[in-house]
Motif scaffolding. Structure first.
Motif, PDB file in Angstrom:
ATOM      1  N   VAL A   1       0.833  -1.207   0.000  1.00  0.00           N
ATOM      2  CA  VAL A   1       0.000   0.000   0.000  1.00  0.00           C
ATOM      3  C   VAL A   1       0.870   1.260   0.000  1.00  0.00           C
ATOM      4  CG1 VAL A   1      -1.554   1.408   1.433  1.00  0.00           C
ATOM      5  CG2 VAL A   1      -2.098  -0.985   0.998  1.00  0.00           C
ATOM      6  N   SER A   2       1.909   1.271   0.831  1.00  0.00           N
ATOM      7  CA  SER A   2       2.789   2.441   0.915  1.00  0.00           C
ATOM      8  C   SER A   2       3.557   2.656  -0.389  1.00  0.00           C
ATOM      9  CB  SER A   2       3.764   2.286   2.081  1.00  0.00           C
ATOM     10  OG  SER A   2       3.061   2.217   3.305  1.00  0.00           O
TER      11      SER A   2
ATOM     12  N   GLU B   1       2.524   1.790  -3.323  1.00  0.00           N
ATOM     13  CA  GLU B   1       1.556   2.275  -4.300  1.00  0.00           C
ATOM     14  C   GLU B   1       1.246   3.757  -4.078  1.00  0.00           C
ATOM     15  OE1 GLU B   1      -1.290   2.222  -7.484  1.00  0.00           O
ATOM     16  OE2 GLU B   1       0.570   1.180  -7.015  1.00  0.00           O
ATOM     17  N   ILE B   2       1.160   4.189  -2.821  1.00  0.00           N
ATOM     18  CA  ILE B   2       0.947   5.614  -2.522  1.00  0.00           C
ATOM     19  C   ILE B   2       2.078   6.441  -3.118  1.00  0.00           C
ATOM     20  CG2 ILE B   2       0.962   7.344  -0.663  1.00  0.00           C
ATOM     21  CD1 ILE B   2      -0.596   5.284   1.044  1.00  0.00           C
TER      22      ILE B   2
ATOM     23  N   ILE C   1      -6.702  10.101  -1.813  1.00  0.00           N
ATOM     24  CA  ILE C   1      -6.243   8.753  -1.504  1.00  0.00           C
ATOM     25  C   ILE C   1      -6.582   8.497  -0.043  1.00  0.00           C
ATOM     26  CG2 ILE C   1      -4.231   7.231  -1.261  1.00  0.00           C
ATOM     27  CD1 ILE C   1      -2.818   9.019  -3.375  1.00  0.00           C
ATOM     28  N   LYS C   2      -7.256   7.379   0.213  1.00  0.00           N
ATOM     29  CA  LYS C   2      -7.616   7.055   1.592  1.00  0.00           C
ATOM     30  C   LYS C   2      -7.062   5.689   1.967  1.00  0.00           C
ATOM     31  CE  LYS C   2     -11.592   6.433   4.682  1.00  0.00           C
ATOM     32  NZ  LYS C   2     -13.074   6.456   4.797  1.00  0.00           N
ATOM     33  N   VAL C   3      -6.421   5.639   3.130  1.00  0.00           N
ATOM     34  CA  VAL C   3      -5.961   4.366   3.692  1.00  0.00           C
ATOM     35  C   VAL C   3      -6.921   4.019   4.826  1.00  0.00           C
ATOM     36  CG1 VAL C   3      -4.038   3.104   4.709  1.00  0.00           C
ATOM     37  CG2 VAL C   3      -3.580   5.039   3.190  1.00  0.00           C
TER      38      VAL C   3
ATOM     39  N   PRO D   1      -1.533  -1.354   6.591  1.00  0.00           N
ATOM     40  CA  PRO D   1      -2.678  -1.276   5.673  1.00  0.00           C
ATOM     41  C   PRO D   1      -2.763  -2.445   4.693  1.00  0.00           C
ATOM     42  CG  PRO D   1      -0.919   0.168   4.933  1.00  0.00           C
ATOM     43  CD  PRO D   1      -0.467  -0.403   6.249  1.00  0.00           C
TER      44      PRO D   1
ATOM     45  N   SER E   1      -5.601  -2.290   2.399  1.00  0.00           N
ATOM     46  CA  SER E   1      -6.441  -1.798   1.304  1.00  0.00           C
ATOM     47  C   SER E   1      -6.183  -0.315   1.074  1.00  0.00           C
ATOM     48  CB  SER E   1      -7.930  -2.041   1.587  1.00  0.00           C
ATOM     49  OG  SER E   1      -8.355  -1.284   2.691  1.00  0.00           O
ATOM     50  N   LEU E   2      -6.543   0.132  -0.111  1.00  0.00           N
ATOM     51  CA  LEU E   2      -6.303   1.517  -0.522  1.00  0.00           C
ATOM     52  C   LEU E   2      -7.459   1.985  -1.390  1.00  0.00           C
ATOM     53  CD1 LEU E   2      -4.041   3.727  -0.380  1.00  0.00           C
ATOM     54  CD2 LEU E   2      -3.222   2.847  -2.571  1.00  0.00           C
TER      55      LEU E   2
ATOM     56  N   GLU F   1     -11.497   0.958  -4.505  1.00  0.00           N
ATOM     57  CA  GLU F   1     -10.707   0.228  -3.504  1.00  0.00           C
ATOM     58  C   GLU F   1      -9.945  -0.940  -4.116  1.00  0.00           C
ATOM     59  OE1 GLU F   1     -11.123  -1.320   1.095  1.00  0.00           O
ATOM     60  OE2 GLU F   1     -12.947  -1.131  -0.102  1.00  0.00           O
TER      61      GLU F   1
END
Length: 334
Positions: free
Chosen positions: A131-132, A134-135, A247-249, A256, A258-259, A265
């Motif tokens: 997730v990180s 991808e952010i 963008i919401k975690v 995390p 999911s993103l 999502e």
């Protein structure tokens, strides 16, 4: 090539880290030894995890010539002494967060790593989750436009846990869980030093922070807000807002799976554990272990994703936030 691990401390987080290592290929990672202050606890831990060697003191682990890297899973007031012990013995170190009690101690650890020419990384495991990564990709490609604001909160009821509330054990919301919110926004702002730091909080009778809100102002009129508490359950989410989207975690932002990008999502499940875990999604510690292996094989002494400078900035901001709220540890006067 196999990376041979030593585990310093037979506590809950060391258990989970060892379970996480077992999700990785055995030809890449091997736990060779565990050390605790009590030999019986080390032996029980070794038996549970099929670890060949158990030591009743950390010095014996430091002397083991076959260990490539030590995972330090002790409570934070001991990170400095234990980290220096292993690095002086020419061991690479992955040390649990916070790296130390304050910036001065962090700088001592970094200096020790540099003087001994060994690898040192703060185990901010969140940074290595898919997730990180991808952010980071989304932000670098401008998927949400110009970054305007980031917000992260982490709150869980921990006032019944001695290490969370006792000052001599390094208690307080900020050092234990608020650090996850701060590291998140610093990751989002690419390690940039904030122009200003404003912190407000409330303290327990023990003198540690029960809750804290930290507002950071970055260049270009950009803001970040971090909220942490050890007395209540918060939504435990993180949000990044840009001029073209969000963008919401979702919970749990520190580990995390999911993103949500503009409402869409994507799931990123962590590996299944082979033994019961003490903490949620702990097998996700495998990602930081893989980063350590990558760095060691490349001959690196720090990780670009959680560098010495990243750890120093994190400690510096926490020092300032504690100063404003009035949280002082014995280590601050040394």
């Amino acid at each position: 090539m196999v990376i041979r691990w030593g585990i310093c401390s037979a506590g809950k987080i060391s258990h989970d880290f060892t379970v996480a290592l077992k999700t990785l290929p055995a030809e890449n990672h091997q736990v060779l030894a565990v050390a605790a202050r009590d030999l019986k606890r080390a032996q029980e831990f070794a038996q549970k995890h099929s670890i060949p060697r158990a030591y009743g003191c950390y010095e014996d682990l430091a002397k083991d010539p076959e260990i490539d890297v030590v995972y330090v899973g002790t409570i934070h007031p001991h990170h400095l002494s234990h980290g220096v012990l292993f690095m002086n013995a020419q061991k690479n170190v992955l040390c649990e967060k916070p790296l130390a009690m304050n910036l001065r101690e962090v700088q001592e650890l970094i200096a020790s790593a540099q003087n001994n020419h060994v690898f040192l990384m703060e185990a901010v495991w969140t940074r290595f989750f898919p997730v990180s990564l991808e952010i980071g990709r989304l932000l670098s490609q401008g998927e949400v436009g110009e970054l305007k604001l980031a917000r992260a909160d982490f709150g869980v009821p921990l006032t019944h846990v001695p290490r969370a509330v006792e000052k001599e054990l390094g208690g307080g919301a900020l050092l234990d869980i608020g650090i996850y919110c701060l590291q998140f926004v610093l990751m989002v702002f690419n390690g940039e030093r904030p122009e200003s730091i404003q912190a407000t909080g409330v303290c327990l009778d023990t003198g540690v922070d029960e809750a804290m809100v930290i507002t950071l102002k970055f260049s270009g009129h950009r803001l970040a807000v971090c909220t942490c508490t050890i007395s209540a359950e918060l939504p435990n989410e993180a949000v990044i807002v840009g001029t073209k989207g969000t963008i919401k975690v979702p919970a749990h932002m520190w580990c995390p799976t999911s993103l949500l990008v503009n409402g869409v999502e994507t799931q990123y499940p962590v590996p299944e554990p082979t033994l019961p875990l003490n903490f949620i999604n702990s097998t996700g510690m495998c990602y930081e272990a893989e980063e350590v292996r990558r760095c060691l094989l490349a001959g690196l002494k720090q990780s670009s994703r959680m560098s010495h400078a990243d750890s120093a900035l994190l400690a510096e901001i926490m020092d300032e936030a504690r100063r404003q709220v009035g949280v002082v540890y014995s280590q601050d006067s040394q």
